[in-house]
Design an enzyme around this catalytic site. Structure first.
Site, PDB file in Angstrom:
ATOM      1  N   ARG A  35      -6.914  -7.999  -9.879  1.00  0.00           N
ATOM      2  CA  ARG A  35      -7.640  -9.228 -10.205  1.00  0.00           C
ATOM      3  C   ARG A  35      -9.086  -8.869 -10.496  1.00  0.00           C
ATOM      4  NH1 ARG A  35     -10.554  -9.656  -5.521  1.00  0.00           N
ATOM      5  NH2 ARG A  35      -9.538  -9.022  -3.585  1.00  0.00           N
ATOM      6  N   HIS A  84     -14.829  -4.774   7.770  1.00  0.00           N
ATOM      7  CA  HIS A  84     -14.094  -4.393   6.557  1.00  0.00           C
ATOM      8  C   HIS A  84     -14.295  -5.369   5.404  1.00  0.00           C
ATOM      9  CE1 HIS A  84     -12.186  -1.405   9.101  1.00  0.00           C
ATOM     10  NE2 HIS A  84     -11.810  -2.352   9.922  1.00  0.00           N
ATOM     11  N   LYS A 107       0.812  -1.216   0.000  1.00  0.00           N
ATOM     12  CA  LYS A 107       0.000   0.000   0.000  1.00  0.00           C
ATOM     13  C   LYS A 107       0.848   1.271   0.000  1.00  0.00           C
ATOM     14  CE  LYS A 107      -4.218  -1.775   2.188  1.00  0.00           C
ATOM     15  NZ  LYS A 107      -3.886  -3.185   2.200  1.00  0.00           N
ATOM     16  N   GLU A 130      -3.155   6.722   7.935  1.00  0.00           N
ATOM     17  CA  GLU A 130      -4.066   7.522   7.122  1.00  0.00           C
ATOM     18  C   GLU A 130      -4.947   8.357   8.035  1.00  0.00           C
ATOM     19  OE1 GLU A 130      -6.462   5.025   4.697  1.00  0.00           O
ATOM     20  OE2 GLU A 130      -4.865   4.556   3.268  1.00  0.00           O
TER      21      GLU A 130
END
Length: 618
Positions: free
Chosen positions: A295, A233, A116, A198
């Site tokens: 994907r 999540h 990430k 974040e």
């Protein structure tokens, strides 16, 4: 076009790919673990090859076994589906090194977007907006950087996914413990304990863009999806397009997604995931890149529904070297689509997975159903519990929503529990109906969305009473039950919250207490309610026609009155079971002899266990 395709996956995605292959005349090869030897995806394929034992690392994650299966079956190409090895760059390279076609993006693109922090730096360089935060390599600066960002902040595993290694931190004093926990979980899940920070968005929406690129420089988007309905999540309900998004915002977002794909020389199907701050509506300057999924996505059917494109067919054509079938100008968005993920789990017990054989499994008409299983199949404890995806498409959002709600209510599954009723409640909730749900939607309403259905239990209770009234007329046993003529018959209603209500016919009305043996099921609004016929305490349930004496409920064997070889007469107590603070005498259903005794005094037994077996008098 590819001649023979091996799908290195299982369940609904393998079946979905096989469906497209049949239409294209492509030969299909399934792989399976021992747990999946008779699974639906194996039955669908033209050929199937065993990989190994049920644990994924010994089967679906065993790259060498999959490559050996491809050689054995003479496959031309391997499609990884999603999950398992689908985003494994080393596997992609191994497939191509073996002379096979890899139906996926280049290994370099998988690596570039796999971490990430590196992906976000790459996106910044490409002019794609990223969430404010800290992506630096110096993990010792995390506490200072969190203070600089401002609370609340989100700790995320660099190599993460699926919510693992993720922690929300509200205050500075809570940061050290949350960081340690996130690192520990990330190391266990991904073998990498590095994290990034974040800014936590107070009213976040999860919006993603489907992109597709070929090897000839072509790259397009197929519009956006909203995947904000999540628990832990994990996505639950997805839709396309995103509600509340105007044309300028859509154009800016989709253009950013295409730039991101081009920045890594992407090829094939991919998804750019963004987080939006919806506190003031959807605005282009309040939407930031999070990560890329290299994907096909679970939710790809909603994109197929609004564009009329078969994304799997596109994958196969692009992998075979063909250009994209359509240009950007030729791709249109028509109508609205929603998808609900049907899981084998019990929302009333914290979404614990439910396993076993699906004696009943009926999916609704009027919507697309991508199913991993069929009636009679077993739900394994080894893999993801998703049973099917239900996809509704209509001219308007409300029409698609109503169609999907009705479809979820029409699901019939037993005895495996599902989240169908939970999904229907989510779809009917006013905030979702208004298109204003964010990622905290489910958590904020969890008690309401997972509560037992009063309407369903009332309907089942009425059926139970009718069943009892019918049973009052029975002069003797039913299917091996022997009812004492001095007692009234009774049933047990198994509620959605796991509680048993024993309903017994009395002149004064309906009495209830726990206990019972299941005999019938009633379905209501996606939920299942079971009836249990059971005689009076102290009378007990004896044999079926073959003379098997079975335990009507879990309990402890208090005494055994007869041994193998003894003769018995009808109505004689053979075994006494203590359960739920009461003793239950299990009686012989006919005159005969004791052929076998399978238990001992003091032994604990489960419901349905054969305790003894009789042979009839000749």
């Amino acid at each position: 076009m590819i001649g023979a395709l091996l799908v290195a996956n299982r369940g609904e995605i393998a079946r979905r790919i096989f469906r497209t292959c049949r239409g294209l005349g492509v030969r299909t090869i399934a792989v399976y673990s021992d747990a999946d030897a008779s699974a639906a995806h194996v039955r669908d394929a033209d050929a199937a090859v065993r990989l190994g034992p049920p644990p994924p690392r010994q089967s679906y994650l065993d790259a060498e076994a999959i490559l050996a299966a491809a050689r054995q079956s003479r496959a031309d190409a391997i499609h990884p589906g999603y999950g398992f090895l689908s985003e494994n760059a080393e596997f992609a390279e191994a497939v191509e090194a073996a002379g096979l076609i890899w139906v996926g993006p280049p290994a370099a693109a998988i690596r570039a977007m796999g971490l990430k922090d590196a992906a976000k730096r790459l996106m910044q360089e490409a002019g794609v907006p990223v969430t404010p935060g800290y992506l630096g390599e110096d993990q010792g600066r995390l506490a200072k950087e969190a203070e600089a960002i401002g609370w609340p902040v989100l700790i995320k595993a660099v190599a993460g996914g699926g919510g693992k290694g993720m922690r929300k931190v509200e205050r500075g004093e809570d940061f050290p413990a949350a960081l340690e926990s996130a690192r520990r979980e990330a190391a266990a899940a991904f073998g990498d304990d590095r994290v990034l920070l974040e800014k936590y968005i107070t009213r976040p929406r999860h919006i993603e863009v489907q992109v597709f690129a070929d090897a000839h420089g072509g790259c397009v988007h197929l519009f956006e999806r909203d995947c904000s309905l999540q628990r832990r999540h994990q996505k639950v309900i997805e839709e396309a397009p995103a509600p509340g998004m105007d044309s300028p915002t859509r154009e800016a977002l989709c253009a950013a997604a295409v730039r991101a794909a081009k920045a890594v020389n992407y090829r094939g199907a991919g998804t750019m995931e963004f987080i939006a701050d919806a506190s003031d509506g959807l605005r282009a300057d309040r939407i930031w890149f999070m990560e890329m999924n290299t994907r096909l996505q679970v939710e790809h059917p909603v994109t197929e529904a609004i564009t009329g494109v078969d994304l799997v067919e596109w994958q196969l054509r692009v992998a075979a070297g063909e250009p994209l079938p359509l240009t950007q100008a030729e791709i249109a968005c028509e109508g609205w689509a929603m998808e609900a993920r049907l899981y084998a789990e019990d929302p009333c017990t914290g979404f614990l997975p439910s396993v076993g054989r699906l004696e009943v499994f009926d999916l609704p008409d009027g919507v697309r159903c991508d199913s991993a299983v069929e009636a009679g199949d077993a739900v394994s404890p080894f893999y993801d519990p998703m049973l099917a995806k239900l996809i509704a498409h209509d001219e308007t959002r409300e029409a698609a929503r109503a169609r999907l709600e009705n479809a979820c209510q029409a699901v019939r599954a037993w005895p495996v529990k599902t989240n169908a009723a939970f999904l229907a409640r989510c779809l009917a909730e006013p905030t979702f109906k208004a298109g204003e749900a964010d990622t905290g939607f489910i958590e904020a309403r969890l008690d309401t969305l997972t509560a037992p259905s009063p309407a369903g239990e009332a309907a089942a209770g009425q059926a139970a009473w009718a069943f009892v009234e019918q049973a009052r007329t029975w002069p003797a046993g039913l299917d091996g039950f022997r009812l004492n003529r001095a007692s009234e018959p009774c049933v047990t209603l198994h509620g959605a919250d796991g509680a048993d209500i024993r309903a017994q016919a009395r002149a004064s009305g309906l009495m209830s207490r726990p206990g019972g043996q299941e005999t019938q099921v009633v379905f209501d609004a996606g939920a299942a309610f079971a009836f249990r016929l059971y005689p009076e305490p102290g009378i007990g349930r004896a044999a079926t026609a073959d003379g098997a004496i079975v335990s009507p409920m879990p309990g402890r064997i208090v005494s055994i009155a007869r041994q193998a070889g003894d003769t018995v007469v009808a109505g004689e107590v053979l075994v006494t079971l203590e359960a739920m603070k009461m003793e239950h005498g299990l009686k012989a259903p006919f005159d005969g002899a004791v052929a076998e005794i399978h238990v001992a005094e003091g032994q604990q037994v489960a419901e349905g266990v054969v305790l003894a077996r009789l042979t009839p008098k000749t």
